[in-house]
Each structure stands twice: as C-alpha cells, then as structure tokens.
Design a protein around this motif. Sequence first.
Motif, PDB file in Angstrom:
ATOM      1  N   SER A 291       0.820  -1.213   0.000  1.00  0.00           N
ATOM      2  CA  SER A 291       0.000   0.000   0.000  1.00  0.00           C
ATOM      3  C   SER A 291       0.855   1.264   0.000  1.00  0.00           C
ATOM      4  CB  SER A 291      -0.945   0.004   1.206  1.00  0.00           C
ATOM      5  OG  SER A 291      -0.219   0.082   2.421  1.00  0.00           O
ATOM      6  N   GLN A 292       2.068   1.176   0.579  1.00  0.00           N
ATOM      7  CA  GLN A 292       2.971   2.324   0.611  1.00  0.00           C
ATOM      8  C   GLN A 292       3.996   2.298  -0.533  1.00  0.00           C
ATOM      9  OE1 GLN A 292       4.679   2.429   4.572  1.00  0.00           O
ATOM     10  NE2 GLN A 292       2.671   2.301   5.549  1.00  0.00           N
ATOM     11  N   LYS A 293       3.820   1.341  -1.444  1.00  0.00           N
ATOM     12  CA  LYS A 293       4.670   1.233  -2.637  1.00  0.00           C
ATOM     13  C   LYS A 293       6.158   1.113  -2.296  1.00  0.00           C
ATOM     14  CE  LYS A 293       0.800   2.178  -4.769  1.00  0.00           C
ATOM     15  NZ  LYS A 293      -0.029   1.076  -5.342  1.00  0.00           N
ATOM     16  N   GLN A 294       6.488   0.346  -1.288  1.00  0.00           N
ATOM     17  CA  GLN A 294       7.877   0.205  -0.860  1.00  0.00           C
ATOM     18  C   GLN A 294       8.545  -0.953  -1.602  1.00  0.00           C
ATOM     19  OE1 GLN A 294       8.129   0.060   3.421  1.00  0.00           O
ATOM     20  NE2 GLN A 294       7.028   1.979   3.698  1.00  0.00           N
ATOM     21  N   TRP A 295       8.683  -0.797  -2.914  1.00  0.00           N
ATOM     22  CA  TRP A 295       9.172  -1.885  -3.754  1.00  0.00           C
ATOM     23  C   TRP A 295      10.633  -2.225  -3.473  1.00  0.00           C
ATOM     24  CZ3 TRP A 295       4.619  -3.132  -4.629  1.00  0.00           C
ATOM     25  CH2 TRP A 295       3.640  -2.246  -5.086  1.00  0.00           C
ATOM     26  N   ILE A 298      10.743  -4.240  -0.289  1.00  0.00           N
ATOM     27  CA  ILE A 298      10.246  -5.594  -0.549  1.00  0.00           C
ATOM     28  C   ILE A 298      11.317  -6.433  -1.242  1.00  0.00           C
ATOM     29  CG2 ILE A 298       8.583  -6.943  -1.909  1.00  0.00           C
ATOM     30  CD1 ILE A 298       6.550  -4.688  -1.421  1.00  0.00           C
ATOM     31  N   GLU A 299      11.979  -5.846  -2.231  1.00  0.00           N
ATOM     32  CA  GLU A 299      13.041  -6.565  -2.942  1.00  0.00           C
ATOM     33  C   GLU A 299      14.177  -6.953  -1.998  1.00  0.00           C
ATOM     34  OE1 GLU A 299      15.820  -6.090  -6.973  1.00  0.00           O
ATOM     35  OE2 GLU A 299      14.594  -4.408  -6.256  1.00  0.00           O
ATOM     36  N   GLY A 300      14.521  -6.038  -1.083  1.00  0.00           N
ATOM     37  CA  GLY A 300      15.580  -6.326  -0.120  1.00  0.00           C
ATOM     38  C   GLY A 300      15.192  -7.457   0.822  1.00  0.00           C
ATOM     39  N   ILE A 301      13.949  -7.448   1.302  1.00  0.00           N
ATOM     40  CA  ILE A 301      13.486  -8.503   2.206  1.00  0.00           C
ATOM     41  C   ILE A 301      13.475  -9.853   1.493  1.00  0.00           C
ATOM     42  CG2 ILE A 301      11.495  -9.380   3.490  1.00  0.00           C
ATOM     43  CD1 ILE A 301      10.784  -6.495   4.178  1.00  0.00           C
ATOM     44  N   VAL A 312       8.660 -16.461   0.683  1.00  0.00           N
ATOM     45  CA  VAL A 312       8.018 -15.178   0.948  1.00  0.00           C
ATOM     46  C   VAL A 312       6.689 -15.103   0.204  1.00  0.00           C
ATOM     47  CG1 VAL A 312       8.153 -12.671   0.678  1.00  0.00           C
ATOM     48  CG2 VAL A 312      10.203 -13.962   1.302  1.00  0.00           C
ATOM     49  N   ILE A 313       5.656 -14.643   0.910  1.00  0.00           N
ATOM     50  CA  ILE A 313       4.370 -14.317   0.307  1.00  0.00           C
ATOM     51  C   ILE A 313       4.105 -12.847   0.594  1.00  0.00           C
ATOM     52  CG2 ILE A 313       1.870 -14.691   0.360  1.00  0.00           C
ATOM     53  CD1 ILE A 313       2.389 -17.554   1.170  1.00  0.00           C
ATOM     54  N   VAL A 314       3.747 -12.091  -0.430  1.00  0.00           N
ATOM     55  CA  VAL A 314       3.445 -10.671  -0.250  1.00  0.00           C
ATOM     56  C   VAL A 314       1.934 -10.492  -0.214  1.00  0.00           C
ATOM     57  CG1 VAL A 314       3.688  -8.346  -1.178  1.00  0.00           C
ATOM     58  CG2 VAL A 314       5.570  -9.990  -1.410  1.00  0.00           C
ATOM     59  N   ASP A 322       0.287  -2.864  -8.792  1.00  0.00           N
ATOM     60  CA  ASP A 322       0.976  -3.533  -7.691  1.00  0.00           C
ATOM     61  C   ASP A 322       1.632  -4.821  -8.192  1.00  0.00           C
ATOM     62  OD1 ASP A 322       0.041  -1.606  -5.945  1.00  0.00           O
ATOM     63  OD2 ASP A 322      -1.624  -2.822  -5.211  1.00  0.00           O
ATOM     64  N   LEU A 323       0.884  -5.583  -8.959  1.00  0.00           N
ATOM     65  CA  LEU A 323       1.374  -6.875  -9.440  1.00  0.00           C
ATOM     66  C   LEU A 323       2.598  -6.714 -10.333  1.00  0.00           C
ATOM     67  CD1 LEU A 323       0.845  -9.899  -9.451  1.00  0.00           C
ATOM     68  CD2 LEU A 323      -0.643  -9.572 -11.440  1.00  0.00           C
ATOM     69  N   LEU A 324       2.544  -5.756 -11.255  1.00  0.00           N
ATOM     70  CA  LEU A 324       3.671  -5.530 -12.158  1.00  0.00           C
ATOM     71  C   LEU A 324       4.920  -5.104 -11.379  1.00  0.00           C
ATOM     72  CD1 LEU A 324       1.874  -3.692 -15.114  1.00  0.00           C
ATOM     73  CD2 LEU A 324       2.820  -6.013 -15.107  1.00  0.00           C
ATOM     74  N   ALA A 325       4.726  -4.232 -10.394  1.00  0.00           N
ATOM     75  CA  ALA A 325       5.861  -3.772  -9.584  1.00  0.00           C
ATOM     76  C   ALA A 325       6.453  -4.925  -8.774  1.00  0.00           C
ATOM     77  CB  ALA A 325       5.412  -2.642  -8.661  1.00  0.00           C
ATOM     78  N   LEU A 326       5.596  -5.778  -8.250  1.00  0.00           N
ATOM     79  CA  LEU A 326       6.073  -6.909  -7.450  1.00  0.00           C
ATOM     80  C   LEU A 326       6.860  -7.907  -8.293  1.00  0.00           C
ATOM     81  CD1 LEU A 326       3.056  -7.590  -5.060  1.00  0.00           C
ATOM     82  CD2 LEU A 326       5.359  -6.873  -4.412  1.00  0.00           C
ATOM     83  N   LYS A 327       6.444  -8.101  -9.533  1.00  0.00           N
ATOM     84  CA  LYS A 327       7.181  -9.019 -10.409  1.00  0.00           C
ATOM     85  C   LYS A 327       8.607  -8.531 -10.619  1.00  0.00           C
ATOM     86  CE  LYS A 327       3.288 -11.013 -12.951  1.00  0.00           C
ATOM     87  NZ  LYS A 327       2.613 -11.151 -14.278  1.00  0.00           N
ATOM     88  N   GLN A 328       8.806  -7.220 -10.594  1.00  0.00           N
ATOM     89  CA  GLN A 328      10.146  -6.657 -10.760  1.00  0.00           C
ATOM     90  C   GLN A 328      11.026  -6.890  -9.538  1.00  0.00           C
ATOM     91  OE1 GLN A 328      11.206  -5.293 -13.707  1.00  0.00           O
ATOM     92  NE2 GLN A 328       9.191  -5.938 -14.468  1.00  0.00           N
ATOM     93  N   THR A 329      10.403  -7.138  -8.393  1.00  0.00           N
ATOM     94  CA  THR A 329      11.178  -7.356  -7.152  1.00  0.00           C
ATOM     95  C   THR A 329      11.643  -8.797  -7.003  1.00  0.00           C
ATOM     96  OG1 THR A 329       9.256  -7.959  -5.785  1.00  0.00           O
ATOM     97  CG2 THR A 329       9.760  -5.600  -6.015  1.00  0.00           C
ATOM     98  N   GLY A 330      11.152  -9.683  -7.861  1.00  0.00           N
ATOM     99  CA  GLY A 330      11.487 -11.096  -7.720  1.00  0.00           C
ATOM    100  C   GLY A 330      10.475 -11.863  -6.893  1.00  0.00           C
ATOM    101  N   CYS A 331       9.380 -11.203  -6.566  1.00  0.00           N
ATOM    102  CA  CYS A 331       8.323 -11.849  -5.778  1.00  0.00           C
ATOM    103  C   CYS A 331       7.735 -13.027  -6.556  1.00  0.00           C
ATOM    104  CB  CYS A 331       7.232 -10.828  -5.456  1.00  0.00           C
ATOM    105  SG  CYS A 331       5.797 -11.518  -4.627  1.00  0.00           S
ATOM    106  N   GLN A 332       7.497 -14.143  -5.847  1.00  0.00           N
ATOM    107  CA  GLN A 332       6.989 -15.351  -6.482  1.00  0.00           C
ATOM    108  C   GLN A 332       5.568 -15.709  -6.068  1.00  0.00           C
ATOM    109  OE1 GLN A 332       8.680 -17.265  -8.852  1.00  0.00           O
ATOM    110  NE2 GLN A 332      10.091 -15.532  -8.826  1.00  0.00           N
ATOM    111  N   LYS A 333       5.160 -15.292  -4.848  1.00  0.00           N
ATOM    112  CA  LYS A 333       3.843 -15.692  -4.344  1.00  0.00           C
ATOM    113  C   LYS A 333       3.147 -14.481  -3.737  1.00  0.00           C
ATOM    114  CE  LYS A 333       5.537 -20.332  -3.373  1.00  0.00           C
ATOM    115  NZ  LYS A 333       5.841 -21.344  -2.333  1.00  0.00           N
ATOM    116  N   VAL A 334       1.858 -14.368  -4.022  1.00  0.00           N
ATOM    117  CA  VAL A 334       1.114 -13.186  -3.573  1.00  0.00           C
ATOM    118  C   VAL A 334      -0.274 -13.570  -3.077  1.00  0.00           C
ATOM    119  CG1 VAL A 334       2.320 -11.567  -5.090  1.00  0.00           C
ATOM    120  CG2 VAL A 334       0.298 -12.784  -5.919  1.00  0.00           C
ATOM    121  N   GLN A 335      -0.870 -12.601  -2.411  1.00  0.00           N
ATOM    122  CA  GLN A 335      -2.225 -12.780  -1.860  1.00  0.00           C
ATOM    123  C   GLN A 335      -2.861 -11.399  -1.805  1.00  0.00           C
ATOM    124  OE1 GLN A 335      -2.090 -14.886   1.862  1.00  0.00           O
ATOM    125  NE2 GLN A 335      -4.208 -14.462   2.387  1.00  0.00           N
TER     126      GLN A 335
END
Length: 358
Positions: A291-295, A298-301, A312-314, A322-335
């Motif tokens: 919600s705070q767009k801390q991409w 998130i990538e660091g974590i 990790v699940i975001v 949000d989804l497009l930005a998360l894909k750039q961080t290497g995120c694999q699982k979301v909710q």
Amino acid sequence: MLKWKVAEQIEQIELTLAEINSDPNENTLHPFNVLLGHELRTPLTSIHGVLSLLQSGKLDTQTEEGQALLELAVQSTNRLVRLAKALEHKSVPSLTIWSTADVERLQLANDLYSALEGQEILVFYQPIVSLATNQIIGFEALSRWQHPTKGLIPPGIFIPIAEETGLIHRLGNWVLKQACQQLSMWQHQYPSSSPLTMSVNLSGHQLLQKTPPGVVEQILHETGVSAHLLGLEITEGALIGNQEEITKVLLSLKSIGVQLDIDDFGTGYSSFARLQSLPINRLKLDRAFVSQKQWIVIEGIICLASSLELDVIVEGVETQEDLLALKQTGCQKVQGYLFSRPVNSQDAENLIAVQSNL
C-alpha cells in the motif's frame, strides 16, 4: 480484560451485585471456591477469578473442569450485562461506570460463547497465487462471526475477546479442523500433482498453551491431510518475550512436518538475526509494504529471506500496477483482493474448479 473506569467503586459494585443477584445457593461451596481459596460472592469475583487462573496458567480450558469454570465466567458475564442494563434505567451516578462500548464488549463476550455452540463461526478462504504459473497454490483460512443481529463480525473484533476469555483455544482448534477437513475434500475432488496447501492462523495464546503440537497432529490424522501441506501462521507480536518457550513449541510443531509462517512480517518486532534462531519456513509480508509502494524494501526482504532459505508471500496486492511492480522485485507468491477477497467454501471451490478446467 475490561478496564473499570473507577477502581475504588469495585467493592460497591460487588455489594450491589450481591443484593440484586442474591441466590441462596451462592453461599454454598462451589468447585470454583476451592481453586480460588475464598468464597464466591458475586459475578465480578467469578470472572476475575477465572481470568486470574487463565493468566497464571493454572486453568486448562481443554479439561472438563476448565470448560466448566469458563462457562461459569461466561454466565457471570451475562449477569453483569443484565445489571448494566438495569443500572442504565436508574439515577445512580456512582454506579454508572460502564460506557456503551464496555456494555457491548461484555455482551459480545457472552454472545461469542453461544456462537461456538450455535455454529455461528464461519471459515472463509483467500487464495494464495504463484506468479510463476498464475495458479492458485493454496488458501489462507480466516474466521468470521455471523452474529444473529449484528451481521458479519470481522476477526479483528472478536479474536481479542476470545483471547481475553480463554475461548481462543476452542475457537482456534475448531477453525483448524474445519480448514483441514475442507482441504482434504478439495484434494480428493481436484487431485493434482501439486496439491493445494492450507494456512491457518495460530494465536500467541494457543502457542504458549504448550498443547498445539498434540492437537495439530490429531487433527491431521483425523482429516488425512499431509503435514507439509499445512502452514501455521504466527504473528510477529506473538514472538515477543518467552522466546525460549516459544522456540520449544515451534520446534515441536516443526517435528510434525507442518510449515511455520511469520504473518504480517515487517510490523516492527522481528529481525532477520532473530529469525535465524527460529524454525520458520516462510514470511508473509505485511500489506503495508504494498500500500505504501515500498518496492525497494520488498526486494531487499525477498533477497535476505532467500539467503536464509525462507519462502516469501506478499500480502495486500490489489491492483495490476501492484502486481507488475512486485514481479520486478522477484516476488513469487502473492495474496490480495486483486485475485479474490476471502470467500466462503463454495466460492473458493468455484475458483479451484475454474482453474482445473483451464
């Protein structure tokens, strides 16, 4: 626990309660008196006594005796509610110490006990999605209370009450069993080479009760769910203090084979240094990061978690941006709401069915 606004009036309240609720049987010996070591006089002392026993660890709510004493406290709460309503119609300023919120909370505590008996507690399910496959890989089970007059009550309201009254153990075990039964049904109805998982919240109060491993193992056996498909979510706040005791319980749960998650990670309590000493499998990042767009954070974590071999699940994914930005961080699982809000079992099954037919 309810905070009385005028502490010095407690004795006066007890005397008033004794007069209004006078019962010839209340002067007789009661099992509760033996445990407390004094004569049971009023509903207030009854409630206070049970809560004291819960806090001290001397009351096991899983035993028949514990259930009986808990029921006694709930009945006493009901009497206090009746007294509060009676006092509202009297011009006695010295006794009018309850706010509307206090009375409502007392009533909800009493109603919650009835809700467990009357099957008013519902289990909703929110999907967890893999970004690699765009498929639902599991669900998080979330409890809701369908109150007969107040409608659907969220867990943020009734879970604290359940923890304060000791009902959290009974409620938590019931939700866990319902979720595992549902998962077992879905696995048989929609077999897959990658079976669905189920995540269930575990309260800090349950964690410190020292009995969760046995309860979890029994439920898994009864429902036929494989341990590695069950994830138990513990909030960061539950890890504060009692670290040695908590670690023992977590290790016991780990030995069963279940997955252990830190829920709402990033709310300010945990550190990666501490996580290294805990038998944790997965982090669920608090929705505030999205919600705070801390991409970058998130990538660091995700990077640090990977170095510790933690999944990790975001949470809190609500928009395509949000989804497009998360894909750039290497995120694999979301909710999040982008995929589905928490839904009842039938609607969740419909999501699985649609996915199975693709």
